[in-house]
Design an enzyme around this catalytic site. Sequence first.
Site, PDB file in Angstrom:
ATOM      1  N   ASP A 199       0.830  -1.215   0.000  1.00 43.47           N
ATOM      2  CA  ASP A 199       0.000   0.000   0.000  1.00 43.47           C
ATOM      3  C   ASP A 199       0.861   1.260   0.000  1.00 43.47           C
ATOM      4  OD1 ASP A 199      -2.333   1.423  -0.020  1.00 43.47           O
ATOM      5  OD2 ASP A 199      -2.742   1.202   2.128  1.00 43.47           O
ATOM      6  N   GLY A 200       0.316   2.325  -0.561  1.00 46.40           N
ATOM      7  CA  GLY A 200       0.974   3.628  -0.494  1.00 46.40           C
ATOM      8  C   GLY A 200       1.591   4.109  -1.806  1.00 46.40           C
ATOM      9  N   GLY A 231       0.102   5.491  -4.386  1.00 46.49           N
ATOM     10  CA  GLY A 231      -0.480   6.780  -4.767  1.00 46.49           C
ATOM     11  C   GLY A 231       0.139   7.921  -3.984  1.00 46.49           C
ATOM     12  N   ARG A 232       0.266   7.720  -2.672  1.00 45.21           N
ATOM     13  CA  ARG A 232       0.838   8.774  -1.818  1.00 45.21           C
ATOM     14  C   ARG A 232       2.316   8.999  -2.130  1.00 45.21           C
ATOM     15  NH1 ARG A 232      -1.090   6.010   3.374  1.00 45.21           N
ATOM     16  NH2 ARG A 232      -1.706   4.460   1.822  1.00 45.21           N
ATOM     17  N   TRP A 233       3.008   7.913  -2.449  1.00 44.08           N
ATOM     18  CA  TRP A 233       4.427   8.028  -2.823  1.00 44.08           C
ATOM     19  C   TRP A 233       4.560   8.970  -4.022  1.00 44.08           C
ATOM     20  CZ3 TRP A 233       7.328   7.185  -7.200  1.00 44.08           C
ATOM     21  CH2 TRP A 233       8.711   7.046  -7.035  1.00 44.08           C
ATOM     22  N   ARG A 236      -0.478   9.125  -9.937  1.00 45.87           N
ATOM     23  CA  ARG A 236      -0.538   7.892  -9.138  1.00 45.87           C
ATOM     24  C   ARG A 236       0.148   6.711  -9.833  1.00 45.87           C
ATOM     25  NH1 ARG A 236      -3.988   7.441  -5.029  1.00 45.87           N
ATOM     26  NH2 ARG A 236      -4.256   5.226  -5.494  1.00 45.87           N
ATOM     27  N   HIS A 245       2.689   3.298  -8.864  1.00 50.58           N
ATOM     28  CA  HIS A 245       2.482   1.880  -9.181  1.00 50.58           C
ATOM     29  C   HIS A 245       3.678   1.325  -9.943  1.00 50.58           C
ATOM     30  CE1 HIS A 245      -1.493   2.263  -7.630  1.00 50.58           C
ATOM     31  NE2 HIS A 245      -1.978   2.956  -8.633  1.00 50.58           N
ATOM     32  N   TRP A 295     -11.597  -2.415  -8.102  1.00 51.80           N
ATOM     33  CA  TRP A 295     -12.332  -2.198  -9.358  1.00 51.80           C
ATOM     34  C   TRP A 295     -13.137  -0.905  -9.291  1.00 51.80           C
ATOM     35  CZ3 TRP A 295     -10.756  -4.745 -13.386  1.00 51.80           C
ATOM     36  CH2 TRP A 295     -10.346  -6.086 -13.296  1.00 51.80           C
ATOM     37  N   LEU A 309      11.033 -20.212  -4.293  1.00 50.01           N
ATOM     38  CA  LEU A 309       9.928 -19.472  -3.678  1.00 50.01           C
ATOM     39  C   LEU A 309       8.625 -19.627  -4.470  1.00 50.01           C
ATOM     40  CD1 LEU A 309       9.057 -17.051  -1.680  1.00 50.01           C
ATOM     41  CD2 LEU A 309       9.569 -15.576  -3.630  1.00 50.01           C
ATOM     42  N   ILE A 316      -7.003  -4.577   7.433  1.00 48.90           N
ATOM     43  CA  ILE A 316      -6.811  -5.793   6.631  1.00 48.90           C
ATOM     44  C   ILE A 316      -7.309  -5.597   5.189  1.00 48.90           C
ATOM     45  CG2 ILE A 316      -7.446  -8.255   6.484  1.00 48.90           C
ATOM     46  CD1 ILE A 316      -5.861  -7.922   8.933  1.00 48.90           C
ATOM     47  N   SER A 317      -8.239  -4.656   4.993  1.00 48.66           N
ATOM     48  CA  SER A 317      -8.781  -4.369   3.657  1.00 48.66           C
ATOM     49  C   SER A 317      -9.194  -5.624   2.884  1.00 48.66           C
ATOM     50  CB  SER A 317      -7.794  -3.537   2.833  1.00 48.66           C
ATOM     51  OG  SER A 317      -7.536  -2.299   3.456  1.00 48.66           O
TER      52      SER A 317
END
Length: 277
Positions: free
Chosen positions: A32-33, A35-37, A45, A49, A81, A143, A207-208
């Site tokens: 998360d974050g 957009g703010r970055w 935005r 991403h 969405w 992994l 938790i979204s």
Amino acid sequence: MALKKATGKDKELQDRLLADGAIPQHIAIIMDGNGRWAKRRGMPRIAGHREGVNAVRDIVETCGQLGVKFLTLYAFSTENWKRPGDEVSMLMRLLLKALRDERDRLHQNEVRLKAIGNISALPQDVQDELLEAIDLMRNNTGLTLVLALSYSGRWDITNAVRKIHEDATAGKIAREQITEELFDTYLSTKEFPDPDLLIRTSGELRISNFLLWQLAYSEMYISPDFWPDFRRKSLYKAVSEYQKRERRFGMTSEQVRHTSSRGTKYFERLLKGVAKP
Ligand code: IPE
Ligand code: IPE
Ligand code: MG
């Protein structure tokens, strides 16, 4: 095909973590974050991403080097969405590009790719690229990277209930057979153990709608970093914090210490209720 090894100071940091305690078998991350970055830098935005993909590359490589077995990344939620159409379509283009660009590197690093979520809701070209990449990496033994795409915990649980109902109606399972263990096998995550560590970046405390069922006993770590800034050093901090925790699973500290001295196998049996404290 071989995993790229850590070198120099980075190797030292990894060796210290490996010596200090157990590495989580499964790490799940709410990235998360972005957009703010971007906003902080006066950028659109999507620039956040885009930079986020670089963070993914670094974290995937680092997890492989540390011997983490499963890494689940929340990349796009069912609720995402609802974002403006142009952001959604740019995210889908970016996902397609990232899959194309990263595929060979992931394969070289022995990564086994998986996806959870309502994949059929994704644009056809993304679906095709994703399934091709999964197929290419299906026999890799490093992994396991699980991408949560068009995913939500409630979607997963609702789907499971539907399938259980279907099997019950067809006479394949009886009411008494519906246990937590059986329920697990109807979830999209059936092949993966529950996450040991949940990381959320950008300081948000929620938790979204991520892995609602599976996170029941995960340790949580909230990083103040925006996702594009979350690189291996931030991960080392999260794992180091995890190593200091005592996971009690409802028991007392004394019980946990007593049982963990009797070995992991015993501890696992205890959690399943097969063994007594
Ligand atoms: C996370 O970053 C990426 C996705 C949800 C796809 P955000 O886009 O949510 O960034 P913020 O939270 O607005 O800063
Ligand atoms: C959660 O982030 C979803 C992903 C990281 C993919 P959001 O930014 O969508 O979460 P909310 O809406 O702030 O809770
Ligand atoms: Mg967000």
